[in-house]
Design a protein around this motif. Structure first.
Motif, PDB file in Angstrom:
ATOM      1  N   ASN A 140       0.827  -1.202   0.000  1.00 46.66           N
ATOM      2  CA  ASN A 140       0.000   0.000   0.000  1.00 46.66           C
ATOM      3  C   ASN A 140       0.867   1.259   0.000  1.00 46.66           C
ATOM      4  O   ASN A 140       0.564   2.237  -0.681  1.00 46.66           O
ATOM      5  N   LYS A 141       1.960   1.204   0.757  1.00 46.21           N
ATOM      6  CA  LYS A 141       2.876   2.346   0.853  1.00 46.21           C
ATOM      7  C   LYS A 141       3.523   2.646  -0.502  1.00 46.21           C
ATOM      8  O   LYS A 141       3.631   3.814  -0.920  1.00 46.21           O
ATOM      9  N   GLN A 142       3.934   1.603  -1.204  1.00 49.48           N
ATOM     10  CA  GLN A 142       4.542   1.786  -2.527  1.00 49.48           C
ATOM     11  C   GLN A 142       3.516   2.301  -3.540  1.00 49.48           C
ATOM     12  O   GLN A 142       3.816   3.158  -4.374  1.00 49.48           O
ATOM     13  N   TYR A 143       2.295   1.767  -3.433  1.00 54.03           N
ATOM     14  CA  TYR A 143       1.227   2.194  -4.348  1.00 54.03           C
ATOM     15  C   TYR A 143       0.892   3.672  -4.142  1.00 54.03           C
ATOM     16  O   TYR A 143       0.723   4.423  -5.114  1.00 54.03           O
ATOM     17  N   GLU A 144       0.806   4.103  -2.899  1.00 51.43           N
ATOM     18  CA  GLU A 144       0.476   5.501  -2.600  1.00 51.43           C
ATOM     19  C   GLU A 144       1.587   6.447  -3.044  1.00 51.43           C
ATOM     20  O   GLU A 144       1.317   7.558  -3.526  1.00 51.43           O
ATOM     21  N   TRP A 145       2.849   6.007  -2.876  1.00 54.63           N
ATOM     22  CA  TRP A 145       3.960   6.857  -3.309  1.00 54.63           C
ATOM     23  C   TRP A 145       3.926   7.027  -4.832  1.00 54.63           C
ATOM     24  O   TRP A 145       4.175   8.121  -5.342  1.00 54.63           O
ATOM     25  N   CYS A 146       3.616   5.958  -5.551  1.00 56.19           N
ATOM     26  CA  CYS A 146       3.491   6.040  -7.015  1.00 56.19           C
ATOM     27  C   CYS A 146       2.343   6.970  -7.409  1.00 56.19           C
ATOM     28  O   CYS A 146       2.482   7.788  -8.332  1.00 56.19           O
ATOM     29  N   SER A 147       1.210   6.869  -6.709  1.00 54.34           N
ATOM     30  CA  SER A 147       0.047   7.732  -7.001  1.00 54.34           C
ATOM     31  C   SER A 147       0.378   9.190  -6.738  1.00 54.34           C
ATOM     32  O   SER A 147      -0.029  10.084  -7.493  1.00 54.34           O
ATOM     33  N   LYS A 148       1.129   9.447  -5.689  1.00 58.06           N
ATOM     34  CA  LYS A 148       1.515  10.813  -5.335  1.00 58.06           C
ATOM     35  C   LYS A 148       2.352  11.460  -6.429  1.00 58.06           C
ATOM     36  O   LYS A 148       2.271  12.670  -6.674  1.00 58.06           O
ATOM     37  N   ASN A 149       3.155  10.642  -7.117  1.00 59.25           N
ATOM     38  CA  ASN A 149       4.026  11.159  -8.190  1.00 59.25           C
ATOM     39  C   ASN A 149       3.423  10.949  -9.581  1.00 59.25           C
ATOM     40  O   ASN A 149       4.114  11.134 -10.590  1.00 59.25           O
ATOM     41  N   ASP A 150       2.133  10.574  -9.617  1.00 60.83           N
ATOM     42  CA  ASP A 150       1.438  10.335 -10.895  1.00 60.83           C
ATOM     43  C   ASP A 150       2.105   9.245 -11.730  1.00 60.83           C
ATOM     44  O   ASP A 150       2.073   9.282 -12.968  1.00 60.83           O
ATOM     45  N   PHE A 151       2.699   8.274 -11.055  1.00 54.15           N
ATOM     46  CA  PHE A 151       3.253   7.119 -11.764  1.00 54.15           C
ATOM     47  C   PHE A 151       2.143   6.080 -11.908  1.00 54.15           C
ATOM     48  O   PHE A 151       2.118   5.058 -11.225  1.00 54.15           O
ATOM     49  N   ASN A 152       1.239   6.384 -12.820  1.00 54.44           N
ATOM     50  CA  ASN A 152       0.122   5.459 -13.041  1.00 54.44           C
ATOM     51  C   ASN A 152       0.414   4.527 -14.220  1.00 54.44           C
ATOM     52  O   ASN A 152      -0.481   4.131 -14.951  1.00 54.44           O
ATOM     53  N   TYR A 153       1.680   4.209 -14.380  1.00 57.22           N
ATOM     54  CA  TYR A 153       2.122   3.327 -15.463  1.00 57.22           C
ATOM     55  C   TYR A 153       3.355   2.558 -14.968  1.00 57.22           C
ATOM     56  O   TYR A 153       3.989   2.933 -13.967  1.00 57.22           O
ATOM     57  N   THR A 154       3.671   1.525 -15.644  1.00 57.91           N
ATOM     58  CA  THR A 154       4.900   0.763 -15.385  1.00 57.91           C
ATOM     59  C   THR A 154       5.503   0.348 -16.726  1.00 57.91           C
ATOM     60  O   THR A 154       4.765   0.193 -17.714  1.00 57.91           O
ATOM     61  N   PRO A 155       6.793   0.194 -16.816  1.00 55.55           N
ATOM     62  CA  PRO A 155       7.769   0.381 -15.747  1.00 55.55           C
ATOM     63  C   PRO A 155       8.196   1.842 -15.603  1.00 55.55           C
ATOM     64  O   PRO A 155       8.128   2.616 -16.560  1.00 55.55           O
ATOM     65  N   VAL A 156       8.630   2.201 -14.405  1.00 58.87           N
ATOM     66  CA  VAL A 156       9.239   3.501 -14.120  1.00 58.87           C
ATOM     67  C   VAL A 156      10.669   3.247 -13.695  1.00 58.87           C
ATOM     68  O   VAL A 156      10.927   2.375 -12.856  1.00 58.87           O
ATOM     69  N   LYS A 157      11.608   3.981 -14.294  1.00 54.39           N
ATOM     70  CA  LYS A 157      13.036   3.803 -13.976  1.00 54.39           C
ATOM     71  C   LYS A 157      13.572   5.091 -13.375  1.00 54.39           C
ATOM     72  O   LYS A 157      13.488   6.153 -14.015  1.00 54.39           O
ATOM     73  N   ILE A 158      14.099   5.008 -12.176  1.00 56.35           N
ATOM     74  CA  ILE A 158      14.607   6.178 -11.464  1.00 56.35           C
ATOM     75  C   ILE A 158      16.079   5.960 -11.144  1.00 56.35           C
ATOM     76  O   ILE A 158      16.451   4.952 -10.548  1.00 56.35           O
ATOM     77  N   VAL A 159      16.903   6.919 -11.560  1.00 58.19           N
ATOM     78  CA  VAL A 159      18.338   6.854 -11.293  1.00 58.19           C
ATOM     79  C   VAL A 159      18.739   8.087 -10.496  1.00 58.19           C
ATOM     80  O   VAL A 159      18.598   9.215 -10.974  1.00 58.19           O
ATOM     81  N   ASN A 160      19.199   7.864  -9.290  1.00 59.28           N
ATOM     82  CA  ASN A 160      19.635   8.962  -8.422  1.00 59.28           C
ATOM     83  C   ASN A 160      18.616  10.103  -8.365  1.00 59.28           C
ATOM     84  O   ASN A 160      18.926  11.263  -8.659  1.00 59.28           O
ATOM     85  N   ASP A 161      17.391   9.754  -8.031  1.00 65.29           N
ATOM     86  CA  ASP A 161      16.311  10.723  -7.795  1.00 65.29           C
ATOM     87  C   ASP A 161      15.774  11.377  -9.068  1.00 65.29           C
ATOM     88  O   ASP A 161      15.010  12.337  -8.994  1.00 65.29           O
ATOM     89  N   LYS A 162      16.173  10.878 -10.240  1.00 66.12           N
ATOM     90  CA  LYS A 162      15.651  11.416 -11.495  1.00 66.12           C
ATOM     91  C   LYS A 162      15.071  10.278 -12.329  1.00 66.12           C
ATOM     92  O   LYS A 162      15.599   9.160 -12.319  1.00 66.12           O
ATOM     93  N   VAL A 163      13.991  10.586 -13.049  1.00 64.38           N
ATOM     94  CA  VAL A 163      13.367   9.582 -13.910  1.00 64.38           C
ATOM     95  C   VAL A 163      14.245   9.364 -15.144  1.00 64.38           C
ATOM     96  O   VAL A 163      14.536  10.315 -15.883  1.00 64.38           O
ATOM     97  N   PHE A 164      14.666   8.140 -15.340  1.00 60.78           N
ATOM     98  CA  PHE A 164      15.493   7.805 -16.502  1.00 60.78           C
ATOM     99  C   PHE A 164      14.646   7.999 -17.754  1.00 60.78           C
ATOM    100  O   PHE A 164      13.538   7.454 -17.862  1.00 60.78           O
ATOM    101  N   PRO A 165      15.127   8.780 -18.739  1.00 58.34           N
ATOM    102  CA  PRO A 165      14.296   9.128 -19.898  1.00 58.34           C
ATOM    103  C   PRO A 165      13.867   7.927 -20.732  1.00 58.34           C
ATOM    104  O   PRO A 165      14.625   6.966 -20.911  1.00 58.34           O
TER     105      PRO A 165
END
Length: 520
Positions: free
Chosen positions: A467-492
């Motif tokens: 639930n915690k991971q799901y809410e964090w994704c919702s907070k950042n509008d990550f309503n898709y997968t996969p999401v790749k994050i490198v050092n606090d930035k979304v990998f293009p």
């Protein structure tokens, strides 16, 4: 420079990665710098060091290394009383230690030799066997069905040799690098095959350029002699005599206009000259030819020319495409471009508190987080690429695998996969790799996977974490997968995750700079 480094790799038994190094090196944004060499070696997991050492320590250096000598990168091979240096311009030659130390600035690049037994010789033998066996079979069939005289055997041998050298000439013209050709073309300081073959730019627009002529001549001669040995040899000898003016012209151009010798061109000229002399001095010398003597050569030539024209066009287009791809890779591997395309995570707080599946070095400079879903087909590839990066660079990358699954959706059968993965990770972490690999790499069916990875119960702590991971994704509008994050930035999205390997040193350098700024 590329040839030198490839020879350096070959000496240290890394022949199997020479081509891969070539692609990485030529597409590096800092090509042809020393950093481009060491960075490419890093990407290939070859232990290397670029350092400046005191000159008196040369006795302690490895038996071979790259060095800067008179502001030029060279390959150095140590011997007891001398060093052998290999340069781009002058090839290989011996030099006394005292003379070398005088102009060496102390900078070297050394690599750890490959302890795995090299199979290069076996590969080379197999390569020659692969191309030579069909020719031997054709020659054998020709000897079985035809009668050969000493005259025709000589013409057959010279035609085979001429055809092989002609293939090397075309390879050099098209830009294919061959160690045999390189040795032939650099026999002396005033020999350069490429200078001669690429002298006339106008040849590029013609269907048949000057370097193609020996290939056509010896190719047609070889086919014709295999079909009709004696008759075709007579006509080939006559054509060789007619080619004498062309040979003289070629030698004149090399000697007085270009002032460089093409060793392979001279070999072709010598073979044609030998054929013409043998024909002129033989009892078969004649200026009148029958249909049986002319037809095999003419038919072979008519057959070869259109085939070669098509093949040459295809090869040229492929090489052009490869060169364009290298330029595109070089542009894409620019860290400034990647940094520009990488967007900051809107709400980064809380990411470090999410407890997913962790792999690699926790203290690594590159922290990679992938947010995936077990029902997402694209996530299989993302996880495999991420996991491969960790396996290849375990000290440089720390991987955190998170999941974006709605815990309230009881109709989602794949939620059980996440629950069990997190449960296995907490209870028996040694099984985590096998469990997630069965799903995302081996693509095991849901029924089979659930049967293999059965757990007694899912704790409340696991449900809260999902639930915690799901809410964090919702907070950042990550309503898709996969999401790749490198050092606090979304990998293009413009980059494949596997391309992250090109920028590891950039990320490390950036982090070290930030740390220094904070401590200053």
């Amino acid at each position: 420079m590329l040839k030198l480094v490839q020879k350096f790799l070959q000496i240290n038994k890394y022949s199997e990665i020479k081509n891969e190094f070539k692609d990485l090196f030529l597409s590096h944004p800092n090509y042809p710098s020393l950093f481009a060499i060491t960075d490419s070696l890093d990407l290939l997991s070859v232990e290397n060091a670029a350092i400046r050492v005191p000159k008196e320590q040369i006795v302690d250096l490895p038996s071979n290394f790259l060095a800067y000598f008179k502001e030029e990168l060279i390959l150095v091979e140590k011997a007891k009383n001398f060093v052998r240096i290999n340069t781009v311009k002058k090839g290989s030659h011996k030099m006394a230690y005292e003379k070398f130390l005088l102009d060496w600035n102390g900078v070297i690049v050394a690599i750890e030799p490959n302890n795995v037994v090299a199979k290069e010789n076996l590969k080379v033998e197999f390569s020659w066997l692969k191309y030579g066996l069909p020719l031997l079979l054709l020659v054998g069939l020709s000897f079985f069905y035809n009668t050969y005289s000493l005259f025709s055997v000589v013409f057959l041998v010279t035609s085979i040799l001429g055809f092989i050298v002609s293939v090397f000439i075309v390879q050099e013209k098209l830009g294919f690098k061959n160690s045999v050709v390189s040795k032939l073309c650099n026999l002396s300081s005033n020999s350069s095959c490429s200078s001669v073959l690429n002298n006339k730019e106008g040849n590029e627009s013609k269907w048949i350029s000057f370097p193609d002529l020996p290939l056509m001549f010896f190719g047609a001669s070889l086919i014709a002699i295999l079909v009709k040995p004696v008759e075709s040899s007579i006509f080939v000898g006559f054509l060789s005599l007619l080619a004498i003016p062309v040979i003289v012209s070629s030698i004149w151009i090399q000697k007085f206009e270009i002032q460089r010798w093409c060793v392979m061109c001279l070999m072709v000229s010598s073979l044609i000259f030998v054929q013409s002399v043998i024909w002129f001095a033989s009892d078969l010398f004649t200026l009148s030819f029958s249909f049986a003597e002319i037809f095999p050569f003419v038919f072979s030539l008519v057959l070869l020319v259109p085939i070669w024209m098509v093949l040459k066009t295809i090869i040229t287009n492929v090489l052009g495409t490869e060169n364009s791809l290298k330029e595109m890779k070089k542009f894409k591997r620019n860290y400034s471009l990647l940094n520009f395309l990488s967007k900051k995570v809107p709400h980064i707080n809380g990411l470090d508190d999410l407890r997913g599946l962790n792999f690699g070095n926790r203290n690594a400079a590159v922290r990679l987080s992938v947010i995936i879903s077990p029902s997402c087909a694209h996530c299989h590839k993302t996880f495999q690429e991420a996991f491969d990066l960790v396996l290849r660079f375990p000290d440089k990358i720390y991987l955190n695998v998170l999941f974006n699954v709605n815990p309230e959706n009881i109709e989602n059968p794949y939620k059980a996969v996440v629950e069990r993965l997190l449960t296995i990770n907490r209870s028996t972490p040694g099984k985590t790799v096998e469990a997630i690999s069965d799903w995302h790499i081996k693509n095991m069916s849901l029924k089979k996977w659930l049967k293999k990875w059965h757990v007694d119960s899912v704790s409340m702590m696991i449900s809260q974490e999902i639930n915690k991971q799901y809410e964090w994704c919702s907070k950042n509008d990550f309503n898709y997968t996969p999401v790749k994050i490198v050092n606090d930035k979304v990998f293009p999205a413009e980059y494949e995750l596997g391309e992250l390997k090109y920028f590891l040193n950039d990320y490390i350098e950036e982090k070290e700079t930030i740390v220094l700024e904070k401590t200053a």
